[in-house]
Design a protein around this motif. Structure first.
Motif, PDB file in Angstrom:
ATOM      1  N   LYS A   1       0.812  -1.211   0.000  1.00 37.84           N
ATOM      2  CA  LYS A   1       0.000   0.000   0.000  1.00 37.84           C
ATOM      3  C   LYS A   1       0.850   1.268   0.000  1.00 37.84           C
ATOM      4  O   LYS A   1       0.307   2.378   0.002  1.00 37.84           O
ATOM      5  CB  LYS A   1      -0.925   0.002   1.223  1.00 37.84           C
ATOM      6  CG  LYS A   1      -1.908  -1.164   1.247  1.00 37.84           C
ATOM      7  CD  LYS A   1      -2.784  -1.116   2.482  1.00 37.84           C
ATOM      8  CE  LYS A   1      -3.748  -2.300   2.526  1.00 37.84           C
ATOM      9  NZ  LYS A   1      -4.584  -2.274   3.761  1.00 37.84           N
TER      10      LYS A   1
ATOM     11  N   GLY B   1      -9.167 -14.061   4.348  1.00 38.63           N
ATOM     12  CA  GLY B   1      -8.972 -12.618   4.457  1.00 38.63           C
ATOM     13  C   GLY B   1      -9.192 -12.121   5.878  1.00 38.63           C
ATOM     14  O   GLY B   1      -8.472 -11.246   6.365  1.00 38.63           O
ATOM     15  N   THR B   2     -10.190 -12.697   6.566  1.00 37.24           N
ATOM     16  CA  THR B   2     -10.447 -12.322   7.956  1.00 37.24           C
ATOM     17  C   THR B   2      -9.290 -12.731   8.860  1.00 37.24           C
ATOM     18  O   THR B   2      -8.907 -11.984   9.767  1.00 37.24           O
ATOM     19  CB  THR B   2     -11.753 -12.985   8.440  1.00 37.24           C
ATOM     20  OG1 THR B   2     -12.822 -12.638   7.557  1.00 37.24           O
ATOM     21  CG2 THR B   2     -12.090 -12.550   9.849  1.00 37.24           C
TER      22      THR B   2
ATOM     23  N   VAL C   1      -6.107 -13.006   8.021  1.00 39.38           N
ATOM     24  CA  VAL C   1      -4.993 -12.087   7.778  1.00 39.38           C
ATOM     25  C   VAL C   1      -5.251 -10.733   8.429  1.00 39.38           C
ATOM     26  O   VAL C   1      -4.344 -10.111   9.008  1.00 39.38           O
ATOM     27  CB  VAL C   1      -4.744 -11.932   6.270  1.00 39.38           C
ATOM     28  CG1 VAL C   1      -3.677 -10.877   5.988  1.00 39.38           C
ATOM     29  CG2 VAL C   1      -4.326 -13.259   5.656  1.00 39.38           C
ATOM     30  N   SER C   2      -6.494 -10.254   8.372  1.00 41.24           N
ATOM     31  CA  SER C   2      -6.830  -8.959   8.977  1.00 41.24           C
ATOM     32  C   SER C   2      -6.682  -8.996  10.493  1.00 41.24           C
ATOM     33  O   SER C   2      -6.179  -8.042  11.101  1.00 41.24           O
ATOM     34  CB  SER C   2      -8.261  -8.565   8.599  1.00 41.24           C
ATOM     35  OG  SER C   2      -8.396  -8.431   7.198  1.00 41.24           O
ATOM     36  N   ILE C   3      -7.119 -10.084  11.110  1.00 40.23           N
ATOM     37  CA  ILE C   3      -7.033 -10.191  12.566  1.00 40.23           C
ATOM     38  C   ILE C   3      -5.580 -10.324  13.019  1.00 40.23           C
ATOM     39  O   ILE C   3      -5.151  -9.693  13.991  1.00 40.23           O
ATOM     40  CB  ILE C   3      -7.870 -11.388  13.061  1.00 40.23           C
ATOM     41  CG1 ILE C   3      -9.363 -11.136  12.812  1.00 40.23           C
ATOM     42  CG2 ILE C   3      -7.620 -11.651  14.542  1.00 40.23           C
ATOM     43  CD1 ILE C   3     -10.245 -12.307  13.144  1.00 40.23           C
ATOM     44  N   SER C   4      -4.811 -11.139  12.308  1.00 39.44           N
ATOM     45  CA  SER C   4      -3.414 -11.348  12.698  1.00 39.44           C
ATOM     46  C   SER C   4      -2.523 -10.163  12.323  1.00 39.44           C
ATOM     47  O   SER C   4      -1.496  -9.915  12.956  1.00 39.44           O
ATOM     48  CB  SER C   4      -2.873 -12.619  12.044  1.00 39.44           C
ATOM     49  OG  SER C   4      -2.891 -12.500  10.627  1.00 39.44           O
ATOM     50  N   GLY C   5      -2.900  -9.438  11.274  1.00 39.98           N
ATOM     51  CA  GLY C   5      -2.123  -8.289  10.857  1.00 39.98           C
ATOM     52  C   GLY C   5      -0.879  -8.617  10.072  1.00 39.98           C
ATOM     53  O   GLY C   5      -0.038  -7.738   9.844  1.00 39.98           O
ATOM     54  N   THR C   6      -0.726  -9.859   9.628  1.00 42.01           N
ATOM     55  CA  THR C   6       0.450 -10.263   8.857  1.00 42.01           C
ATOM     56  C   THR C   6       0.088 -11.382   7.889  1.00 42.01           C
ATOM     57  O   THR C   6      -0.791 -12.210   8.181  1.00 42.01           O
ATOM     58  CB  THR C   6       1.583 -10.744   9.794  1.00 42.01           C
ATOM     59  OG1 THR C   6       2.667 -11.236   9.011  1.00 42.01           O
ATOM     60  CG2 THR C   6       1.098 -11.827  10.731  1.00 42.01           C
ATOM     61  N   THR C   7       0.775 -11.391   6.753  1.00 40.02           N
ATOM     62  CA  THR C   7       0.539 -12.458   5.777  1.00 40.02           C
ATOM     63  C   THR C   7       1.210 -13.772   6.188  1.00 40.02           C
ATOM     64  O   THR C   7       1.010 -14.783   5.516  1.00 40.02           O
ATOM     65  CB  THR C   7       1.078 -12.035   4.405  1.00 40.02           C
ATOM     66  OG1 THR C   7       2.433 -11.608   4.529  1.00 40.02           O
ATOM     67  CG2 THR C   7       0.243 -10.910   3.826  1.00 40.02           C
TER      68      THR C   7
END
Length: 269
Positions: A91, A234-235, A237-243
């Motif tokens: 981003k 996707g959820t 990854v969003s919760i963990s904050g990392t790929t």
């Protein structure tokens, strides 16, 4: 006329013109024995799909977990390398350091994907020999655990060497996906056995099962895997904050697949 003596048949050879027995007379419709192999009705066909034997259900569950684990790698691997390994940011503005690092990571991840393709080709050459020597059960379960350990180590190390090295485990998974489930299904239909008793005796299948139908059912697990992953990954990854979570999910799903593989009926494979 003099009869021509027959040549002795060699072991392992097939005659050019096989000895075909004379055809048996076909009884007319209505007589006894005319309807020996009745065609399955639509309801029986749907029943065979919804209520499959336990052996087939375990093959489908194993294949579903394996495809989910592999799709995690094949779709999100370069993103993981760009963000978690190289520390880039997709981003970030164009021309910034974060964006440059991410793009470098994506390009480097392609080398890992090439190692995955190479390992798939190499493993495909030897998997048949491995099954002959170690049996299908060990090859199936160990192949899934090998991938699971590789993905977990990749997530823990987050190193460029690990990207190249542990990508080889993905090739083992991909080759296993296109070998073991179909080998088992073909073996079930060839032997006509989909279940056995506690003593190991075969149980006759009462319903009508088609080889093409069972192959299609197992193959359809790839579409179900993609649908399920799109619902929750996707959820995660969003919760963990990392790929890195993507690689961890791939490792967990492969381990689940290995667990289901222990419940598969292998017969004498």
């Amino acid at each position: 006329m003099r009869s021509i003596p027959e040549e002795p048949k060699k072991v392992g050879t097939v005659p050019i013109i096989p000895d075909v027995p004379a055809p048996l007379p076909v009884p007319p419709v209505g007589e006894e024995g005319a309807d020996v192999n009745p065609k399955a009705t639509l309801s029986e066909y749907l029943y065979s799909i919804l209520y499959m034997p336990h052996s087939m259900r375990m093959v489908c569950m194993t294949n579903l977990c394996c495809w989910m684990a592999h799709v995690c790698y094949s779709l999100y691997f370069t993103d993981f390398v760009g963000e978690a390994v190289f520390g880039g940011d997709p981003k970030a503005p164009e021309g910034s350091e974060g964006r440059a690092l991410y793009e470098s990571g994506v390009r480097f991840g392609c080398w890992g994907m090439s190692m995955y393709s190479l390992s798939c080709a190499c493993y495909s050459l030897v998997i048949e020999k491995l099954i002959e020597r170690y049996k299908a059960r060990k090859v199936y379960i160990c192949g899934l655990l090998f991938y699971s350990c590789g993905m977990m180590l990749m997530a823990l190390t987050k190193h460029r060497v690990g990207v190249i090295l542990f990508s080889w485990t993905a090739g083992v998974m991909y080759s296993t996906l296109f070998t073991m489930p179909y080998l088992l299904i073909a073996h079930y239909h060839a032997s006509g056995t989909f279940a056995v008793t506690a003593e190991g005796e075969a149980i006759q299948e009462q319903g009508v099962r088609g080889l093409g139908t069972d192959v299609a059912i197992v193959s359809s697990m790839v579409f179900l895997a993609q649908f399920l992953l799109s619902c929750f990954l996707g959820t995660v990854v969003s919760i963990s904050g990392t790929t890195t979570a993507v690689v961890c999910v791939a490792s967990t799903l492969a381990a689940c697949g290995a667990g289901f593989a222990t419940q598969i009926m292998y017969l004498d494979l």
